[in-house]
Write a protein that holds these residues in place. Sequence first.
Motif, PDB file in Angstrom:
ATOM      1  N   TRP A  39     -62.225 -85.200 -13.846  1.00 55.76           N
ATOM      2  CA  TRP A  39     -61.472 -86.008 -14.795  1.00 55.76           C
ATOM      3  C   TRP A  39     -62.309 -87.225 -15.190  1.00 55.76           C
ATOM      4  N   SER A  40     -62.114 -87.696 -16.382  1.00 56.50           N
ATOM      5  CA  SER A  40     -62.828 -88.887 -16.843  1.00 56.50           C
ATOM      6  C   SER A  40     -61.819 -89.862 -17.445  1.00 56.50           C
ATOM      7  N   PRO A  41     -61.728 -91.076 -16.861  1.00 60.06           N
ATOM      8  CA  PRO A  41     -62.411 -91.557 -15.661  1.00 60.06           C
ATOM      9  C   PRO A  41     -62.045 -90.709 -14.433  1.00 60.06           C
ATOM     10  N   ALA A  42     -62.873 -90.774 -13.404  1.00 58.59           N
ATOM     11  CA  ALA A  42     -62.699 -89.949 -12.223  1.00 58.59           C
ATOM     12  C   ALA A  42     -61.368 -90.222 -11.545  1.00 58.59           C
ATOM     13  N   GLY A  43     -60.744 -89.175 -11.079  1.00 59.63           N
ATOM     14  CA  GLY A  43     -59.496 -89.325 -10.343  1.00 59.63           C
ATOM     15  C   GLY A  43     -58.421 -88.390 -10.846  1.00 59.63           C
ATOM     16  N   LEU A  44     -57.735 -87.737  -9.914  1.00 62.21           N
ATOM     17  CA  LEU A  44     -56.629 -86.852 -10.238  1.00 62.21           C
ATOM     18  C   LEU A  44     -55.520 -87.652 -10.921  1.00 62.21           C
ATOM     19  N   PRO A  45     -54.886 -87.117 -11.979  1.00 60.90           N
ATOM     20  CA  PRO A  45     -53.767 -87.832 -12.597  1.00 60.90           C
ATOM     21  C   PRO A  45     -52.668 -88.104 -11.572  1.00 60.90           C
ATOM     22  N   VAL A  46     -52.054 -89.270 -11.645  1.00 59.26           N
ATOM     23  CA  VAL A  46     -51.018 -89.668 -10.690  1.00 59.26           C
ATOM     24  C   VAL A  46     -49.698 -89.884 -11.434  1.00 59.26           C
ATOM     25  N   PRO A  47     -48.613 -89.189 -11.028  1.00 54.55           N
ATOM     26  CA  PRO A  47     -48.612 -88.091 -10.061  1.00 54.55           C
ATOM     27  C   PRO A  47     -49.002 -86.784 -10.733  1.00 54.55           C
ATOM     28  N   THR A  48     -49.334 -85.780  -9.931  1.00 53.81           N
ATOM     29  CA  THR A  48     -49.759 -84.481 -10.435  1.00 53.81           C
ATOM     30  C   THR A  48     -48.609 -83.490 -10.297  1.00 53.81           C
ATOM     31  N   ALA A  49     -48.146 -82.967 -11.427  1.00 51.77           N
ATOM     32  CA  ALA A  49     -47.022 -82.029 -11.430  1.00 51.77           C
ATOM     33  C   ALA A  49     -47.527 -80.591 -11.395  1.00 51.77           C
ATOM     34  N   GLY A  74     -39.444 -67.135  -8.137  1.00 55.45           N
ATOM     35  CA  GLY A  74     -40.436 -67.121  -9.200  1.00 55.45           C
ATOM     36  C   GLY A  74     -41.078 -68.458  -9.482  1.00 55.45           C
ATOM     37  N   LYS A  75     -40.803 -69.455  -8.655  1.00 59.73           N
ATOM     38  CA  LYS A  75     -41.298 -70.806  -8.909  1.00 59.73           C
ATOM     39  C   LYS A  75     -42.333 -71.236  -7.868  1.00 59.73           C
ATOM     40  N   ILE A  76     -43.165 -72.157  -8.293  1.00 60.68           N
ATOM     41  CA  ILE A  76     -44.108 -72.847  -7.420  1.00 60.68           C
ATOM     42  C   ILE A  76     -43.662 -74.295  -7.322  1.00 60.68           C
ATOM     43  N   PHE A  77     -43.613 -74.800  -6.094  1.00 57.21           N
ATOM     44  CA  PHE A  77     -43.154 -76.166  -5.871  1.00 57.21           C
ATOM     45  C   PHE A  77     -44.228 -76.983  -5.151  1.00 57.21           C
ATOM     46  N   ASN A  78     -44.462 -78.196  -5.636  1.00 57.53           N
ATOM     47  CA  ASN A  78     -45.145 -79.191  -4.805  1.00 57.53           C
ATOM     48  C   ASN A  78     -44.210 -79.569  -3.669  1.00 57.53           C
ATOM     49  N   ALA A  79     -44.772 -79.796  -2.495  1.00 52.76           N
ATOM     50  CA  ALA A  79     -43.973 -80.239  -1.363  1.00 52.76           C
ATOM     51  C   ALA A  79     -44.673 -81.429  -0.718  1.00 52.76           C
ATOM     52  N   GLY A  80     -43.893 -82.237  -0.002  1.00 53.58           N
ATOM     53  CA  GLY A  80     -44.463 -83.399   0.668  1.00 53.58           C
ATOM     54  C   GLY A  80     -43.415 -84.483   0.807  1.00 53.58           C
ATOM     55  N   LEU A 134     -43.031 -84.733  -7.269  1.00 56.95           N
ATOM     56  CA  LEU A 134     -42.007 -83.936  -6.597  1.00 56.95           C
ATOM     57  C   LEU A 134     -40.734 -83.772  -7.435  1.00 56.95           C
ATOM     58  N   THR A 135     -40.827 -84.051  -8.715  1.00 60.14           N
ATOM     59  CA  THR A 135     -39.643 -83.976  -9.571  1.00 60.14           C
ATOM     60  C   THR A 135     -39.002 -82.594  -9.533  1.00 60.14           C
ATOM     61  N   LEU A 136     -39.815 -81.531  -9.587  1.00 63.03           N
ATOM     62  CA  LEU A 136     -39.261 -80.174  -9.671  1.00 63.03           C
ATOM     63  C   LEU A 136     -38.465 -79.814  -8.422  1.00 63.03           C
ATOM     64  N   ILE A 137     -39.022 -80.050  -7.255  1.00 60.61           N
ATOM     65  CA  ILE A 137     -38.327 -79.666  -6.027  1.00 60.61           C
ATOM     66  C   ILE A 137     -37.099 -80.556  -5.781  1.00 60.61           C
ATOM     67  N   ARG A 138     -37.160 -81.787  -6.214  1.00 64.96           N
ATOM     68  CA  ARG A 138     -36.016 -82.685  -6.032  1.00 64.96           C
ATOM     69  C   ARG A 138     -34.887 -82.315  -6.991  1.00 64.96           C
ATOM     70  N   SER A 139     -35.232 -82.004  -8.228  1.00 65.29           N
ATOM     71  CA  SER A 139     -34.191 -81.710  -9.215  1.00 65.29           C
ATOM     72  C   SER A 139     -33.654 -80.290  -9.072  1.00 65.29           C
ATOM     73  N   THR A 140     -34.495 -79.352  -8.611  1.00 68.04           N
ATOM     74  CA  THR A 140     -34.066 -77.953  -8.512  1.00 68.04           C
ATOM     75  C   THR A 140     -33.382 -77.653  -7.190  1.00 68.04           C
ATOM     76  N   LEU A 141     -33.969 -78.115  -6.090  1.00 71.33           N
ATOM     77  CA  LEU A 141     -33.467 -77.775  -4.760  1.00 71.33           C
ATOM     78  C   LEU A 141     -32.791 -78.944  -4.055  1.00 71.33           C
ATOM     79  N   GLY A 142     -32.832 -80.134  -4.657  1.00 72.22           N
ATOM     80  CA  GLY A 142     -32.191 -81.294  -4.046  1.00 72.22           C
ATOM     81  C   GLY A 142     -32.967 -81.863  -2.872  1.00 72.22           C
TER      82      GLY A 142
END
Length: 366
Positions: free
Chosen positions: A108-118, A216-222, A273-281
């Motif tokens: 990424w330019s500038p260097a660094g993963l976008p925050v947050p990463t969905a 059928g979904k992929i979730f970020n977890a943490g 973590l929006t997806l896992i919070r909104s979908t699975l609570g």
Amino acid sequence: MHALVIGGTGPTGHFIVNGLIHRGFKVAILHRGLHEVDEIPPEVEHIHTDPFSATALAAALEGRGFDVIIATYGRLRRIAELTRDHTDQLVSVGGVPAYSGYMNAPVWSPAGLPVPTAEGAPLVQDEAEDAKGWRIVKTEERVFDQHPDAIHFRYPIVYGKYQLAPREWCIVRRLLDGRRRMIVPDDGLSLYHHGYAGNLAHAVLLAVDQPDLARGKIFNAGDVEQLTLRQIIEITAAALGREIELVSLPNALAVPAKPLLAQPWSTHRVMDLTLIRSTLGYEDAWPPREALGSVARWLAANPPERGGTTERILQDPFDYAAEDRLMDRWEQAVSGIELPRFSREPGFSAAYSGPGGKARKSDWTG
């Protein structure tokens, strides 16, 4: 209802197993049997075989069916293929290095993963960018080729009992050894996503509870709450009743902190973590500050072998003499810097009203 957990004796395993039992499942765990953990109840069936061997795994599954299979260990591509006829619901665990830039910040330019990463962020598509991340992406693709209704979790850095490479040990050992100073890069302000083992298992179990929403979904977890490196060290020290001074060096000079930072850059790596919070609570079942303290105390009571496999994986030499020389040289260099006189003292902006901030407007002189 029958459930199979492939793995089961790692950091999240016993939380998942006991959560399934609490939900009324008859549970089996498939692992190599090299070690067992006290938290696994005696009624759990143990299938001792090698989940990395396609032949051994196929033989172990022959003639058996499960309502859900949770794969936390082994060769996930082969597991996906070999479990296709043994369950209608596969729940699989991978990792966040699937994201482009997680292991290679300058992508990424500038260097660094976008925050947050969905979950919809770009994934590693070129093996030359990051071979590990590329393999993880290909594995995810294979999982959904074999199980279109699979539920997949991208785990971040896991902390908890039975972690094979607990980075908290880099802190705990120094505290146990009586260290009073510790080097951190860039004031220890880096954020990199963590997940307490109990919280990650809680996320997986929410999907088991709500398969129609998760299929059928992929979730970020943490963990929802993420702590800076500085906060992690300070909470760990407090949990052990110790005090330690954190000496901030520019990342390029903070060489002893490499095992804790786990990347060449001090850029943030935070998942959305929006997806896992909104979908699975999902919400944290264990407050991260309390969980981290419990892990620190457990490591202090169950220390890894010094110079053993864990420390070799962490790549921390615990070379205190070299660390002291580096900190002394840094402090000598900083003490020799004379701040220039400014025509007008720089401030923190008129909007800042905390300690050291602006005086009351009526007291301003210009």
